[in-house]
Enzyme design. Structure first.
Site, PDB file in Angstrom:
ATOM      1  N   THR A 175      45.999 -25.889  -2.075  1.00 58.50           N
ATOM      2  CA  THR A 175      44.750 -25.523  -2.721  1.00 58.50           C
ATOM      3  C   THR A 175      45.007 -24.459  -3.782  1.00 58.50           C
ATOM      4  O   THR A 175      45.902 -23.643  -3.623  1.00 58.50           O
ATOM      5  CB  THR A 175      43.785 -24.939  -1.677  1.00 58.50           C
ATOM      6  OG1 THR A 175      43.739 -25.792  -0.554  1.00 58.50           O
ATOM      7  CG2 THR A 175      42.391 -24.756  -2.245  1.00 58.50           C
ATOM      8  N   GLY A 205      37.586 -30.453   3.714  1.00 62.28           N
ATOM      9  CA  GLY A 205      38.116 -29.279   4.393  1.00 62.28           C
ATOM     10  C   GLY A 205      37.297 -28.037   4.088  1.00 62.28           C
ATOM     11  O   GLY A 205      36.108 -28.099   3.788  1.00 62.28           O
ATOM     12  N   ASP A 206      37.953 -26.896   4.108  1.00 60.36           N
ATOM     13  CA  ASP A 206      37.252 -25.626   3.918  1.00 60.36           C
ATOM     14  C   ASP A 206      36.912 -25.316   2.470  1.00 60.36           C
ATOM     15  O   ASP A 206      35.969 -24.567   2.188  1.00 60.36           O
ATOM     16  CB  ASP A 206      38.114 -24.486   4.459  1.00 60.36           C
ATOM     17  CG  ASP A 206      39.368 -24.283   3.615  1.00 60.36           C
ATOM     18  OD1 ASP A 206      39.491 -23.246   2.940  1.00 60.36           O
ATOM     19  OD2 ASP A 206      40.245 -25.169   3.626  1.00 60.36           O
ATOM     20  N   THR A 226      43.087 -20.485   1.664  1.00 56.41           N
ATOM     21  CA  THR A 226      43.888 -21.675   1.440  1.00 56.41           C
ATOM     22  C   THR A 226      44.647 -21.993   2.719  1.00 56.41           C
ATOM     23  O   THR A 226      44.954 -21.092   3.496  1.00 56.41           O
ATOM     24  CB  THR A 226      44.874 -21.485   0.279  1.00 56.41           C
ATOM     25  OG1 THR A 226      45.747 -22.615   0.191  1.00 56.41           O
ATOM     26  CG2 THR A 226      45.742 -20.243   0.465  1.00 56.41           C
ATOM     27  N   GLY A 227      44.943 -23.269   2.933  1.00 57.49           N
ATOM     28  CA  GLY A 227      45.702 -23.638   4.118  1.00 57.49           C
ATOM     29  C   GLY A 227      45.145 -24.866   4.797  1.00 57.49           C
ATOM     30  O   GLY A 227      44.523 -25.721   4.152  1.00 57.49           O
ATOM     31  N   GLY A 229      42.591 -26.769   6.340  1.00 54.68           N
ATOM     32  CA  GLY A 229      41.149 -26.595   6.267  1.00 54.68           C
ATOM     33  C   GLY A 229      40.420 -26.681   7.584  1.00 54.68           C
ATOM     34  O   GLY A 229      39.456 -25.944   7.828  1.00 54.68           O
TER      35      GLY A 229
END
Length: 306
Positions: A175, A205-206, A226-227, A229
């Protein structure tokens, strides 16, 4: 008021041979945003410009160069939040928009907060935004990874949908995101992504979720995550970081605390977090192997790394 800005290019297992390209991409994006801020441009303009550049850079998982879904296509999500008005605009599951962050800005300025799929693309058409073919967003690197992944799994003869891969074996969570502080004292947070590799079509996702992938309040600060989600959403990670700032915790400590929370409450929870305060203080932390980033404030030169 001082200006400041921080961008990230994703927290994940960035391969050695891609490190320099990730740092360069973050540096170029940051410089573009800073040029806008220095001449009195808004934090909203700076974030959009920086994220657009990262969407156009095929090294990142955002816009062109994004990871592929299990069906072999690209689906894009993005969001922006204005810290002064608390207005928020997000888009998801875009297949024909090259720069989702610009559409997210139109949503922020319009009658909704979050639009996805066909509805989002209809809205883009009404705004006069250009469309592209989905194939134009796909790069050879991601095709090769998708083909290798597909060959390693038993295929369902009647459907292209397959099980979501375990987060422990997914190495790409690239992201991109930005937070900017302008001369008027406003803070804006932004992010954009192609999601996780080989995700189920339609998966979100997030990134476009307020309080999870991003949050901004001009009186408190901004946070962008980021990562993986699914893990970030479960703990509403951006709001966790903001709550620390509300308690007077320094931004670096707040970013580190957010990472501890993610790892503690979510099995396999991995990612990163960037923070910017109204006074121009920076915080950044990650629990993956690397996170690409670049930042600069009124008092510090440009710093970039992984």
């Amino acid at each position: 008021m001082p200006i400041a800005m921080i961008v990230h290019g994703g927290a994940w297992d960035i391969p050695d041979e891609q490190v320099e390209a990730h740092i360069h991409g973050c540096r170029v994006a940051l410089e573009a945003g800073l040029r806008i801020l220095r001449v009195g441009g808004t934090a909203l303009e700076a974030c959009e410009a920086a994220v657009r550049l990262m969407e156009d850079d095929p090294i990142f998982d955002a816009g062109t160069g994004s990871v592929l879904t299990s069906a072999g296509t690209v689906e894009l999500d993005a969001a922006l939040m204005d810290g002064r008005s608390l207005r928020y605009g997000a888009v998801a599951n875009l297949k024909r928009i090259r720069n989702p962050i610009s559409l997210a800005r139109r949503v922020l300025e319009g009658p909704a907060t979050f639009i996805g799929g066909e509805g989002a693309e209809h809205f883009a058409a009404s705004c006069g935004m250009p469309f592209c073919d989905n194939a134009e967003l796909i790069v050879e690197r991601e095709v090769a990874l998708w083909q290798a992944w597909k060959a390693s799994r038993r295929q369902d003869e009647e459907s292209t949908l397959v099980a979501q891969p375990d987060p422990g074996v997914v190495h790409g969570h690239d992201t991109v995101g930005a937070i900017a502080l302008d001369k008027s004292g406003n803070l804006v947070a932004a992010n954009s992504t192609g999601g996780t590799p080989f995700k189920l079509p339609g998966r979100i996702g997030d990134t476009p979720m307020v309080g999870c992938g991003l949050y901004a309040d001009a009186t408190i600060g901004g946070a962008v995550c980021t990562g993986w989600g699914e893990g970030i959403v479960r703990v509403a990670l951006a709001r966790r970081a903001m709550e620390q700032l509300e308690r007077g915790v320094p931004p670096q400590t707040a970013a580190e605390s957010a990472m501890h929370t993610l790892a503690r409450y979510v099995d396999g929870g991995r990612g990163g977090c960037i923070i910017l305060t109204p006074s121009g203080q920076i915080g950044l932390a990650w629990n993956t192997r690397r996170m690409a980033y670049a930042y600069a404030t009124e008092d510090t030169p440009l710093i970039a790394g992984v």
